[in-house]
Design an enzyme around this catalytic site. Structure first.
Site, PDB file in Angstrom:
ATOM      1  CE1 TYR A  94      34.355  43.056  48.334  1.00 32.27           C
ATOM      2  CE2 TYR A  94      34.900  45.193  49.306  1.00 32.27           C
ATOM      3  CZ  TYR A  94      34.080  44.408  48.509  1.00 32.27           C
ATOM      4  OH  TYR A  94      32.990  44.964  47.892  1.00 32.27           O
ATOM      5  CB  CYS A  95      39.217  39.201  46.393  1.00 31.57           C
ATOM      6  SG  CYS A  95      39.887  37.876  47.432  1.00 31.57           S
ATOM      7  CG  PHE A  96      33.906  35.439  46.337  1.00 32.93           C
ATOM      8  CD1 PHE A  96      32.690  36.090  46.237  1.00 32.93           C
ATOM      9  CD2 PHE A  96      33.906  34.103  46.694  1.00 32.93           C
ATOM     10  CE1 PHE A  96      31.498  35.431  46.499  1.00 32.93           C
ATOM     11  CE2 PHE A  96      32.725  33.428  46.952  1.00 32.93           C
ATOM     12  CZ  PHE A  96      31.523  34.092  46.852  1.00 32.93           C
TER      13      PHE A  96
END
Length: 362
Positions: A94-96
């Site tokens: 995941y990222c933001f």
């Protein structure tokens, strides 16, 4: 091939490993217990790309990102990601927001013949899920607060309970000016995330959840307001122990059992522990008053010398008794006045323990 997921509840209930592709500065502000930070962009690269985005728009930022991703950088990132995938084939990345950085990471992995799914919505969606769960579980879970003066054994009862939320363990702090454990406390967001996850797990089975009575702060970690409200109105169990018994328990926990933490100190374990205890006493100097602080500090230094000379911690007991009666008991009684829940049972440590075993299979 596994699909991307938005099943946040499953991720947290099963401690699914998570590859966090955000920059280290973002990870340090807040993450999840099962996550590992393997960023697509380091802090400096993230800053440069963000500046370019504001200056010239998304495509210019993307172009800069690819220019920064030299062959050496890509090889380094792929090696770290590939190792994570090997160790955690069941995980997700995941990222933001589950957008550009997640999909770029996926793209680079696929170029190396590795398919790895991402969390849709990313960190922000998972964080919002946990905040919503915290509100919901604090309203729904039947809490029972273990209360009592400092040193009465509340933490021991919490640690023995099959269904309990151990706030001090999560905060890595014992909740007083002397409460440092030698481990760094989590960031506030990390603390809140862990509390929410633990409550979510506890909610999967029926029955009350025991929680230790705490003030707003445990070290530097603040209890979420929704949890403070739930604890204020929850029924209580009061542990009542004589002051000397409480002092002996505190000396056992804060001196005898703390000594091994200082085993590697150049000045010796007793001297290093004694220095920390003096620093901790100094934190409440203003509340004690100048004269009383100096008297207690002299008493503490004498106890420190005795510990170093003989290995005995008995000299700390009268000092702790004074601190309890003159400072901590009054502070805790003020806290107790704010509580509204009914008292289910009160008694000595052994009586409370027996009651909990009988009625709640502690």
């Amino acid at each position: 091939m596994r699909q991307n997921t938005a099943d946040y509840k499953y991720l947290f209930l099963h401690d699914v490993p998570l590859l966090d592709a955000r920059a280290p500065v973002e990870f340090a502000r807040g993450a999840f217990p099962q996550s590992e930070n393997l960023p697509l962009l380091d802090d400096r690269q993230r800053e440069l790309v963000g500046t370019e985005y504001k200056r010239a728009g998304q495509q210019a930022a993307i172009d800069l990102g690819w220019r920064l991703a030299t062959a050496e950088v890509r090889a380094e990132r792929l090696a770290a990601w590939s190792d994570f995938v090997r160790r955690h084939p069941e995980g997700y990345l995941y990222c933001f927001r589950g957008g550009l950085r997640s999909r770029t990471t996926q793209q680079l992995l696929r170029a190396a013949d590795i398919d790895y799914p991402l969390v849709e919505g990313g960190y922000k969606a998972m964080r919002n899920f946990l905040l919503d769960q915290l509100d919901y579980q604090c309203a729904q879970l039947p809490l029972i607060v273990i209360a009592g003066h400092t040193g009465c054994g509340k933490t021991e009862l919490i640690q023995r309970a099959a269904r309990a939320l151990d706030l001090e363990a999560i905060a890595r702090h014992r909740g007083s000016s002397f409460g440092r454990t030698g481990r760094a406390q989590p960031a506030q967001i990390d603390f809140e995330n862990r509390v929410s996850i633990d409550l979510l797990k506890l909610a999967q089975r029926p029955g009350p959840v025991f929680i230790e009575d705490e003030s707003r702060l445990i070290g530097r970690c603040a209890l979420p307001p929704v949890l403070q409200t739930a604890m204020k109105g929850a029924p209580r169990v009061l542990v009542e122990e004589p002051v000397e018994a409480r002092a002996r328990r505190i000396v056992r926990d804060y001196v005898n059992e703390a000594l091994p933490r200082f085993a590697g100190s150049e000045q010796g374990p007793a001297a290093a522990l004694g220095e920390e205890l003096r620093n901790n006493l100094g934190r409440i100097q203003k509340r004690l008053g100048g004269l009383r602080y100096r008297q207690l500090d002299e008493q503490l230094q004498a106890a420190n010398r005795e510990l170093a000379a003989s290995g005995s911690a008995d000299a700390y007991i009268p000092l702790v008794m004074s601190l309890l009666t003159e400072y901590y008991d009054g502070t805790y009684e003020y806290l107790m006045e704010q509580r509204e829940g009914e008292v289910l049972f009160r008694g000595s440590y052994s009586e409370v323990e027996e009651w909990l075993v009988r009625d709640y299979s502690l």
